[in-house]
Design an enzyme around this catalytic site. Structure first.
Site, mmCIF file in Angstrom:
data_model
loop_
_atom_site.group_PDB
_atom_site.id
_atom_site.type_symbol
_atom_site.label_atom_id
_atom_site.label_comp_id
_atom_site.label_asym_id
_atom_site.label_seq_id
_atom_site.Cartn_x
_atom_site.Cartn_y
_atom_site.Cartn_z
ATOM 1 C CG PHE A 286 -1.928 1.189 1.041
ATOM 2 C CD1 PHE A 286 -3.081 1.037 0.286
ATOM 3 C CD2 PHE A 286 -1.668 2.438 1.585
ATOM 4 C CE1 PHE A 286 -3.967 2.094 0.089
ATOM 5 C CE2 PHE A 286 -2.553 3.502 1.385
ATOM 6 C CZ PHE A 286 -3.696 3.327 0.637
ATOM 7 C CG ASP B 56 5.728 3.857 1.780
ATOM 8 O OD1 ASP B 56 5.670 4.511 2.847
ATOM 9 O OD2 ASP B 56 4.764 3.778 0.987
ATOM 10 C CE LYS C 83 -0.167 6.482 6.847
ATOM 11 N NZ LYS C 83 -1.540 6.767 6.530
HETATM 12 C C1 LIG Z 1 2.855 2.743 3.682
HETATM 13 C C2 LIG Z 1 2.000 3.828 3.134
HETATM 14 N N1 LIG Z 1 2.405 4.497 2.046
HETATM 15 C C3 LIG Z 1 1.679 5.497 1.513
HETATM 16 C C4 LIG Z 1 0.479 5.886 2.075
HETATM 17 C C5 LIG Z 1 -0.316 6.998 1.461
HETATM 18 O O1 LIG Z 1 -0.299 8.127 2.267
HETATM 19 P P1 LIG Z 1 -1.416 9.255 2.066
HETATM 20 O O2 LIG Z 1 -2.715 8.663 2.479
HETATM 21 O O3 LIG Z 1 -0.964 10.385 2.951
HETATM 22 O O4 LIG Z 1 -1.393 9.620 0.628
HETATM 23 C C6 LIG Z 1 0.022 5.221 3.215
HETATM 24 C C7 LIG Z 1 -1.270 5.585 3.836
HETATM 25 O O5 LIG Z 1 -1.881 4.838 4.561
HETATM 26 C C8 LIG Z 1 0.802 4.169 3.764
HETATM 27 O O6 LIG Z 1 0.401 3.506 4.845
#
Ligand SMILES: Cc1ncc(COP(=O)(O)O)c(C=O)c1O
Length: 405
Positions: free
Chosen positions: A146, A231, A260
């Protein structure tokens, strides 16, 4: 009509239905707790075990973060655009560079934007530094990933719903099974510019790669002149009990993707890398009106200092271990596995449990604990990292009642 009913009616009538929220309308919050009516009465008080998917590691309404926000608002300077300079951005870049042990910082606003930015930097590095032929760059991605919701990102999602109806998608990505070092080695070819992965998968259900994988993957990438991109958006800033989940294996990725909790409740994100990678970006190559804005930069500067000063990774490790130990004492016919690292815990339910949603609803209605199911059969627990033992004990009582019933 109650305020909850009013809000639900308005949401039904006017809001896009891209979420299925629990019937909880949060109006006040402090630390690990939220209230659904003004006045902070116990009858309307809930323990937040989701922290906005890890965006509130410092807890709600942290006085230092609120102070930084108010001070910056009082200057009258909340956005300057990148046409001009601003002090908070400069200070934040310095701090992030020090925290990550990397030379350069690119500031954006959301997680998905930072992921997109990392992809752009990696591709450009591939063409300009590695010497990959034009338009041939390949990035290797893990299954069950994700990374956000933009077109490029959902294009390499392995979740059917995230892709359904949104094609056509961008080429140049290859999926391998999560945590599979052999598959990574096999997938790398002369056009591979990067391997991008989550060091722990939150949305997939709090899943970790086999021990040693991150180190091995980093070495394989290094040997093949491929960038290792982590990530750390959900797992970062103490969530797993270390500042970054890669720290568990003493790995410093070539690129960190952060968001976050970096903003302590405000939207800001970053890509952090060394200059030999980041220097492929020249003025005009990439940008964002709000990226690096002084308001969110000032807030993030304080939010990151709070993580460090209050030793939140250490508390996450200690309280997470305690939380998991206490959960494991709950003998439940519905639970297949309790797993986690730090205050990032997944309860995987058996098939006969009938899905995680009903447990989350029961936790909310009967025990005033807020959790959200992920992937139908997993309850994710991710409270603010400031949680105390007493608060964990309070939560355990609720989990025990719901899971043993
Ligand atoms: C591992 C990871 N990458 C990217 C994202 C995407 O972040 P955003 O919702 O701020 O676009 C998330 C969101 O849950 C995430 O958990």
């Amino acid at each position: 009509m109650t305020e909850l009913e009013r809000v639900q009616q308005l949401m039904d009538k006017y809001a896009a239905r891209n979420y299925a929220p629990l019937p909880v309308n949060i109006v006040e919050a402090q630390g690990c707790w939220v209230w659904t009516e003004p006045g902070r009465q116990d009858a309307h008080k809930y323990l937040d075990c989701l922290s906005s998917y890890g965006a509130l590691n410092q807890g709600y309404n942290h006085p230092r973060i609120v102070g930084a926000a108010l001070r910056q608002i009082a200057t009258g300077v909340t956005v300057t655009s990148r046409a001009f300079l601003n002090s908070p951005m400069a200070d934040l870049c310095q701090l992030l560079s020090q925290v990550c042990g990397k030379e350069k910082v690119l500031l954006m606003n959301t997680g998905a934007e930072a992921v997109e930015s990392a992809i752009k930097v990696a591709r450009k590095w591939g063409y300009k530094v590695k010497g990959v032929a034009d338009n041939q760059a390949k990035i290797i991605i893990s299954a069950d990933n994700f990374h956000g919701r933009t077109i490029a990102i959902v294009g390499f999602s392995t979740e059917a719903q995230y892709r359904d109806g949104f094609g056509p998608f961008a080429p140049g990505f290859e999926i391998i099974p999560y945590g599979d070092i052999k598959a990574l080695k096999n997938a790398i070819d002369e056009n591979t510019v990067a391997f991008m992965t989550e060091p722990g998968q939150g949305e997939a259900g709090v899943i970790f790669p086999p021990e040693g994988f991150l180190k091995q993957a980093y070495n394989v990438c290094k040997d093949n002149n491929v960038l290792f991109i982590a990530d750390c958006i959900q797992s970062g800033f103490g969530r797993t009990g270390k500042m970054f989940a890669c720290d568990w294996e003493n790995v410093t990725p070539d690129m960190y993707i952060l968001a976050k909790a970096m903003g302590g409740g405000y939207p800001i994100s970053a890509v952090v890398a060394d200059d030999n990678v980041m220097s492929v970006l020249k003025p005009g190559d990439h940008g964002s009106t709000f990226g690096g804005n002084p308001f969110c930069s000032a807030v993030a500067l304080e939010a990151i200092k709070v993580v460090i000063d209050e030793k939140l990774p250490e508390n996450s490790q200690k309280m997470g271990q305690y939380f998991l130990e206490e959960l494991r004492k709950i003998k439940s016919p519905y639970v297949k596995e309790y797993r986690g690292k730090g205050l990032w815990i997944g309860i995987e339910l058996t098939e006969k449990a009938g899905g995680a949603r009903r447990f989350c609803e029961k936790l909310q209605k009967e025990h005033h604990i807020l959790c959200k199911e992920t992937h139908h059969h997993i309850i994710r627990i991710a409270p603010p990292l400031i949680i105390t033992k007493q608060e964990v004990d309070w939560a355990i009582t609720g989990f025990k009642a719901v899971l043993s019933a």
